[in-house]
Write an enzyme that holds these catalytic residues in place. Structure first.
Site, mmCIF file in Angstrom:
data_model
loop_
_atom_site.group_PDB
_atom_site.id
_atom_site.type_symbol
_atom_site.label_atom_id
_atom_site.label_comp_id
_atom_site.label_asym_id
_atom_site.label_seq_id
_atom_site.Cartn_x
_atom_site.Cartn_y
_atom_site.Cartn_z
ATOM 1 C CG ASP A 63 -1.812 -1.131 1.422
ATOM 2 O OD1 ASP A 63 -3.029 -0.936 1.370
ATOM 3 O OD2 ASP A 63 -1.331 -2.261 1.601
ATOM 4 C CB THR A 81 -5.271 -3.728 2.516
ATOM 5 O OG1 THR A 81 -5.060 -2.607 1.670
ATOM 6 C CG2 THR A 81 -3.988 -4.029 3.271
HETATM 7 N N1 LIG Z 1 -13.989 -0.983 8.420
HETATM 8 C C1 LIG Z 1 -13.101 -0.689 7.458
HETATM 9 N N2 LIG Z 1 -11.839 -0.344 7.783
HETATM 10 C C2 LIG Z 1 -10.946 -0.054 6.812
HETATM 11 N N3 LIG Z 1 -11.211 -0.072 5.498
HETATM 12 C C3 LIG Z 1 -12.442 -0.390 5.125
HETATM 13 C C4 LIG Z 1 -13.447 -0.726 6.077
HETATM 14 N N4 LIG Z 1 -14.565 -1.028 5.399
HETATM 15 C C5 LIG Z 1 -14.279 -0.889 4.099
HETATM 16 N N5 LIG Z 1 -13.001 -0.495 3.923
HETATM 17 C C6 LIG Z 1 -12.336 -0.193 2.645
HETATM 18 O O1 LIG Z 1 -13.307 -0.341 1.626
HETATM 19 C C7 LIG Z 1 -12.986 -1.446 0.782
HETATM 20 C C8 LIG Z 1 -14.247 -2.209 0.466
HETATM 21 O O2 LIG Z 1 -14.698 -2.833 1.629
HETATM 22 P P1 LIG Z 1 -14.848 -4.423 1.691
HETATM 23 O O3 LIG Z 1 -13.623 -5.020 1.075
HETATM 24 O O4 LIG Z 1 -15.005 -4.729 3.144
HETATM 25 O O5 LIG Z 1 -16.071 -4.660 0.902
HETATM 26 C C9 LIG Z 1 -11.989 -2.265 1.607
HETATM 27 O O6 LIG Z 1 -11.222 -3.074 0.768
HETATM 28 C C10 LIG Z 1 -11.231 -1.186 2.308
HETATM 29 O O7 LIG Z 1 -10.353 -0.533 1.403
HETATM 30 P P2 LIG Z 1 -8.733 -0.781 1.492
HETATM 31 O O8 LIG Z 1 -8.517 -2.231 1.337
HETATM 32 O O9 LIG Z 1 -8.244 0.061 0.359
HETATM 33 O O10 LIG Z 1 -8.329 -0.240 2.828
HETATM 34 MG MG LIG Z 2 -7.011 0.616 3.695
HETATM 35 MG MG LIG Z 3 -6.410 0.858 0.031
#
Ligand SMILES: Nc1ncnc2c1ncn2[C@@H]1O[C@H](COP(=O)(O)O)[C@@H](O)[C@H]1OP(=O)(O)O
Ligand SMILES: [Mg+2]
Ligand SMILES: [Mg+2]
Ligand SMILES: [Mg+2]
Length: 307
Positions: free
Chosen positions: A50, A121
């Protein structure tokens, strides 16, 4: 780069190459095996991939377009990067496209680029590599107008020799890098989170009585399922995604006739002064005309909770 092309086309063309370079960094970090995982909050992971992918994208974009505003998930980053991370070329094929009138004379000062260097991630750390995307969203004023979704591990499951693909969309022009497919009629397949659910998010999914629920990672990945006919809607009744999760997916989806809003049908704003949290949740549909049905069938208490 053809300086005569409109800024939006030059920015999208350059962002394709920047996202591809970031994808290679993500694959390199994975294959080197030192993920350097940090939890930024609660179940909010960040890895070396990241951090490095963001530095690559922001350093490259800010050198090429010094007056645009760039907001990245991983905060302000040191722009000193290894020289082979610096992207200098663009995907020339985009530069020849016809730009819609309203985007012809956009200046750098009006543009905000929302960067999610690695979306999914949590899934990345668990080896669910096809859920990972690199998202570069282009906003003009408060509207998401263009998006790049790069999937660094596309082809991984089928053992392809060369990995990765890049999808793009610009409102008023269309989409590229993939073949849009509408989901099957007379079925309801809903994509939702696999790693960030809660009771309210579950209640919303249950109320929609889907034929099938796909619990998968990443906002970029779920919107790709809508664009390739594998799901009808993406429903996440929780306010924990952020603008960098939705800017690129919204623009690409809407460039092909879909919609992405909060759970009440409100459009998110993407100007530089907006809050980052998508407090109203995420509702995306492959066919924009289906959107109203989902809003009507999401329980009132869920919509109220996400005001
Ligand atoms: N509770 C959370 N904490 C951190 N990131 C979140 C959370 N919910 C959603 N996200 C971000 O939104 C994206 C879509 O949510 P999900 O995968 O749960 O459907 C995740 O991949 C993450 O992005 P990222 O991976 O870029 O941090
Ligand atoms: Mg993130
Ligand atoms: Mg991200
Ligand atoms: Mg994300």
């Amino acid at each position: 780069m053809a300086q005569s092309s409109p800024l939006i086309l030059r920015l999208a063309a350059f962002s394709i190459n920047a996202a591809n370079r970031a994808g290679k960094i993500i694959r390199d970090v994975w294959s080197q095996g030192e993920l350097g995982i940090v939890d930024k909050g609660k179940n909010d992971l960040q890895t070396e991939a990241d951090r490095s992918a963001q530095r690559c994208i922001i350093a490259s974009l800010s050198r090429q377009f010094p007056n645009i505003t760039i907001i990245g998930e991983e905060g302000s980053t040191n722009c000193e990067v290894p020289s082979d991370w610096l992207v200098t070329e663009s995907d020339e094929s985009l530069l020849q496209l016809n730009c819609p009138k309203e985007l012809l004379s956009v200046s750098e000062k009006e543009v905000v680029v929302w960067v999610d260097p690695l979306d999914g991630t949590s899934e990345y750390t668990q080896g669910l590599l096809e859920h990972v995307t690199v998202l570069v969203g282009i906003a003009v004023g408060s509207k998401a107008v263009g998006g790049i979704i790069h999937q660094p591990y596309y082809g991984h499951a089928s053992g392809a020799e060369s990995l990765g693909r890049t999808l793009w969309g610009i409102k008023g022009i269309g989409v590229g890098g993939f073949t849009p497919i509408l989901p099957p009629a007379n079925q309801r397949i809903i994509a939702t989170t696999r790693s960030h659910s809660n009771p309210l998010a579950e209640q919303a999914i249950e109320a929609l009585k889907a034929d099938k629920v796909l619990a998968v990672g990443g906002a970029g990945h779920k919107v790709m399922l809508l664009m390739e006919g594998k799901a009808h809607a993406y429903v996440f009744a929780r306010g924990t995604t952020k603008r960098w999760d939705t800017c690129a997916p919204e623009a690409v989806l809407e460039a092909m006739g879909g919609r992405l809003t909060d759970m009440r049908g409100g459009q998110y704003e993407y100007d530089q002064n907006t809050i980052h949290e998508n407090t109203g949740g995420v509702l995306a549909t492959a066919k924009g005309e289906d959107h109203a049905w989902y809003i009507q069938n999401i329980p009132e208490n869920v919509r109220e909770a996400l005001k």
